[in-house]
Design a protein around this motif. Structure first.
Motif, short mmCIF file in Angstrom:
data_model
loop_
_atom_site.label_atom_id
_atom_site.label_comp_id
_atom_site.label_asym_id
_atom_site.label_seq_id
_atom_site.Cartn_x
_atom_site.Cartn_y
_atom_site.Cartn_z
N THR A 45 0.81 -1.22 0.00
CA THR A 45 0.00 0.00 0.00
C THR A 45 0.84 1.26 0.00
OG1 THR A 45 -0.15 -0.07 2.43
CG2 THR A 45 -1.92 -1.12 1.17
N GLY A 46 2.09 1.19 -0.41
CA GLY A 46 2.88 2.41 -0.50
C GLY A 46 4.33 2.20 -0.14
N PRO A 96 4.36 12.39 -2.36
CA PRO A 96 3.72 11.22 -1.75
C PRO A 96 2.43 10.82 -2.47
CG PRO A 96 3.22 13.17 -0.48
CD PRO A 96 4.11 13.62 -1.60
N LEU A 97 2.26 9.49 -2.61
CA LEU A 97 1.02 8.91 -3.11
C LEU A 97 0.28 8.26 -1.94
CD1 LEU A 97 2.11 7.15 -6.43
CD2 LEU A 97 1.40 9.51 -6.09
N GLY A 98 -0.99 7.92 -2.16
CA GLY A 98 -1.78 7.27 -1.13
C GLY A 98 -1.08 6.04 -0.58
N GLY A 99 -1.01 5.94 0.74
CA GLY A 99 -0.38 4.81 1.40
C GLY A 99 1.10 4.99 1.71
N THR A 130 -6.76 4.18 -1.48
CA THR A 130 -7.42 5.29 -0.79
C THR A 130 -6.80 5.60 0.56
OG1 THR A 130 -9.05 3.77 0.16
CG2 THR A 130 -9.61 4.83 -1.94
N ASP A 131 -5.80 4.82 0.99
CA ASP A 131 -5.13 5.09 2.25
C ASP A 131 -4.45 6.46 2.21
OD1 ASP A 131 -5.88 2.60 3.09
OD2 ASP A 131 -3.92 1.67 2.74
N PRO A 132 -4.46 7.20 3.32
CA PRO A 132 -3.76 8.49 3.34
C PRO A 132 -2.25 8.28 3.28
CG PRO A 132 -4.54 7.94 5.53
CD PRO A 132 -5.12 6.91 4.60
N ALA A 133 -1.56 9.27 2.77
CA ALA A 133 -0.10 9.31 2.84
C ALA A 133 0.32 10.13 4.05
CB ALA A 133 0.47 9.91 1.56
N THR A 134 1.49 9.84 4.59
CA THR A 134 2.03 10.63 5.68
C THR A 134 3.43 11.11 5.30
OG1 THR A 134 3.02 8.73 6.84
CG2 THR A 134 0.75 9.32 7.41
N TYR A 135 3.72 12.33 5.73
CA TYR A 135 5.03 12.94 5.46
C TYR A 135 5.46 13.64 6.74
CZ TYR A 135 8.54 15.91 3.10
OH TYR A 135 9.70 16.55 2.71
N ASP A 136 6.43 13.06 7.44
CA ASP A 136 6.88 13.58 8.73
C ASP A 136 8.27 14.21 8.57
OD1 ASP A 136 4.60 12.54 10.01
OD2 ASP A 136 5.56 10.57 10.20
N LEU A 154 4.19 22.77 -1.23
CA LEU A 154 3.46 21.50 -1.27
C LEU A 154 2.14 21.73 -1.99
CD1 LEU A 154 2.77 18.57 -0.36
CD2 LEU A 154 1.91 19.59 1.77
N ILE A 155 1.85 20.92 -3.02
CA ILE A 155 0.63 21.05 -3.80
C ILE A 155 -0.29 19.89 -3.46
CG2 ILE A 155 -0.37 21.18 -6.11
CD1 ILE A 155 2.35 22.22 -7.09
N SER A 156 -1.48 20.21 -3.01
CA SER A 156 -2.49 19.20 -2.69
C SER A 156 -3.38 18.99 -3.90
CB SER A 156 -3.31 19.64 -1.47
OG SER A 156 -4.36 18.74 -1.21
N ALA A 157 -3.15 17.90 -4.65
CA ALA A 157 -3.90 17.64 -5.88
C ALA A 157 -5.22 16.95 -5.57
CB ALA A 157 -3.07 16.77 -6.83
N ARG A 158 -6.16 17.09 -6.47
CA ARG A 158 -7.50 16.51 -6.31
C ARG A 158 -7.41 15.00 -6.07
NH1 ARG A 158 -11.37 17.41 -11.26
NH2 ARG A 158 -9.66 16.25 -12.22
N GLY A 159 -8.17 14.53 -5.09
CA GLY A 159 -8.23 13.10 -4.78
C GLY A 159 -7.17 12.62 -3.81
N SER A 160 -6.20 13.46 -3.47
CA SER A 160 -5.14 13.03 -2.56
C SER A 160 -5.55 13.23 -1.12
CB SER A 160 -3.85 13.82 -2.83
OG SER A 160 -4.05 15.20 -2.53
N THR A 161 -4.92 12.45 -0.23
CA THR A 161 -5.08 12.64 1.22
C THR A 161 -3.69 12.55 1.85
OG1 THR A 161 -7.28 11.61 1.22
CG2 THR A 161 -6.14 11.79 3.34
N LEU A 162 -3.27 13.64 2.48
CA LEU A 162 -1.93 13.71 3.05
C LEU A 162 -1.99 14.27 4.46
CD1 LEU A 162 1.17 13.51 2.77
CD2 LEU A 162 1.13 15.86 1.89
N HIS A 163 -1.33 13.57 5.37
CA HIS A 163 -1.13 14.05 6.74
C HIS A 163 0.35 14.41 6.89
CE1 HIS A 163 -4.74 11.31 7.97
NE2 HIS A 163 -5.12 12.38 7.31
#
Length: 300
Positions: A45-46, A96-99, A130-136, A154-163
């Motif tokens: 998943t990533g 980052p991609l999902g997961g 569909t899992d969120p990505a994380t960037y610490d 950082l660009i938040s593109a449509r459909g992405s989920t990033l924490h």
């Protein structure tokens, strides 16, 4: 970090011949998620990756004894600028991609002077899960040391989920300049879901802990009390033991081109600027103006 949006999620190959970096890891997915390769198996998943930068002062100059590249992070030494060592973070694949679970660990040891930037904007993309990505991002600054962390937006593109999280640990005599910028959606598209948290501790005490969320399903994220119709937002933090912070918040900008508020932090010689603007260029201009205003309060 750089991202190429036309690269499919199942084929995230480094561009060109990989340069020689300490600890570099390159992953290519050629037969779907989970396919093993020379860099080890890809997680179904990533990508899991942690890059590390360590700077030290040898009594004469700042050196960078550790550059550990991993996953999408390729680290390159740049020519020093005066007494400051410099490192650039290059992108090796779309991320980052999902997961994905990504981390960047940067440490400036006692009396070191270090600047770190990125070569291009980071684009958060949806990916194949569909899992969120994380960037610490973890920043540690020792006694008498100075760290400038100045990445591209950082660009938040449509459909992405990033924490995304920033965890900053400062010594009492250390100096920090941190800038982060977010662009909510590319041209003519809504943003993905972006959650960011910035936590700063100085001498073991928390001086800043800010959590912001943009994009659906967060309520009122683009309303007049948050973005006011703007698409770009960013923050700038300056911590310096010799800083004489302004006693009251300062408002910069104008309604049509965005606003920036520069305010002192309650606990510590630090100022924090928050800005919103219609474009990345106008956002950068506001943050530059905030830095100029804050830098004028630093003693000799």
């Amino acid at each position: 970090m750089s991202a190429t949006t036309r690269v499919p999620a199942v084929d995230r190959a480094p561009a060109g011949d990989p340069p020689t970096f300490e600890g570099a890891a390159h992953r290519r997915r050629t037969a779907g998620p989970g396919t093993p390769d020379a860099a080890g198996p890809a997680h179904p998943t990533g990508v899991r990756a942690t890059a590390r930068i360590q700077a030290a002062h040898n009594g004469r100059a700042t050196t960078v004894p550790l550059l550990h590249s991993d996953g999408p992070f390729h680290l390159r030494r740049l020519r020093p600028r005066g007494e400051r060592a410099r490192v650039c973070v290059l992108g090796a694949m779309s991320a980052p991609l999902g997961g994905d679970r990504l981390a960047l660990d940067i440490a400036a040891g006692a009396h070191a002077r270090l600047d770190v930037t990125t070569a291009a904007a980071t684009i958060a993309l949806r990916g194949s899960t569909t899992d969120p990505a994380t960037y610490d991002v973890r920043l540690t600054v020792g006694e008498g040391a100075s760290l400038h962390w100045l990445p591209q937006p950082l660009i938040s593109a449509r459909g992405s989920t990033l924490h995304q999280t920033y965890r900053v640990e400062l010594a009492g005599t250390s100096r920090l300049l941190l800038r982060e910028e977010q662009l909510l959606g590319r041209i003519a598209e809504p943003p993905g879901h972006l959650s960011t948290r910035l936590t700063v501790r100085r001498d073991g005490r928390t001086i800043l802990d800010q959590h912001t969320v943009y994009g659906a399903p967060a309520p009122a994220w683009d309303g007049p009390a948050v973005l006011g119709g703007h698409r770009a937002t960013g923050q700038l933090l300056l911590v310096d033991p010799e800083l004489e912070a302004p006693p009251e918040p300062v408002l910069l900008g104008e309604p049509a081109r965005g606003h920036c508020v520069l305010a002192p932090l309650a606990d510590g010689p630090a100022v924090f600027a928050t800005a919103v603007a219609p474009t990345p260029a106008e956002l950068r201009s506001l943050l530059d103006a905030a830095l100029a205003a804050a830098s004028g309060s630093v003693g000799p």
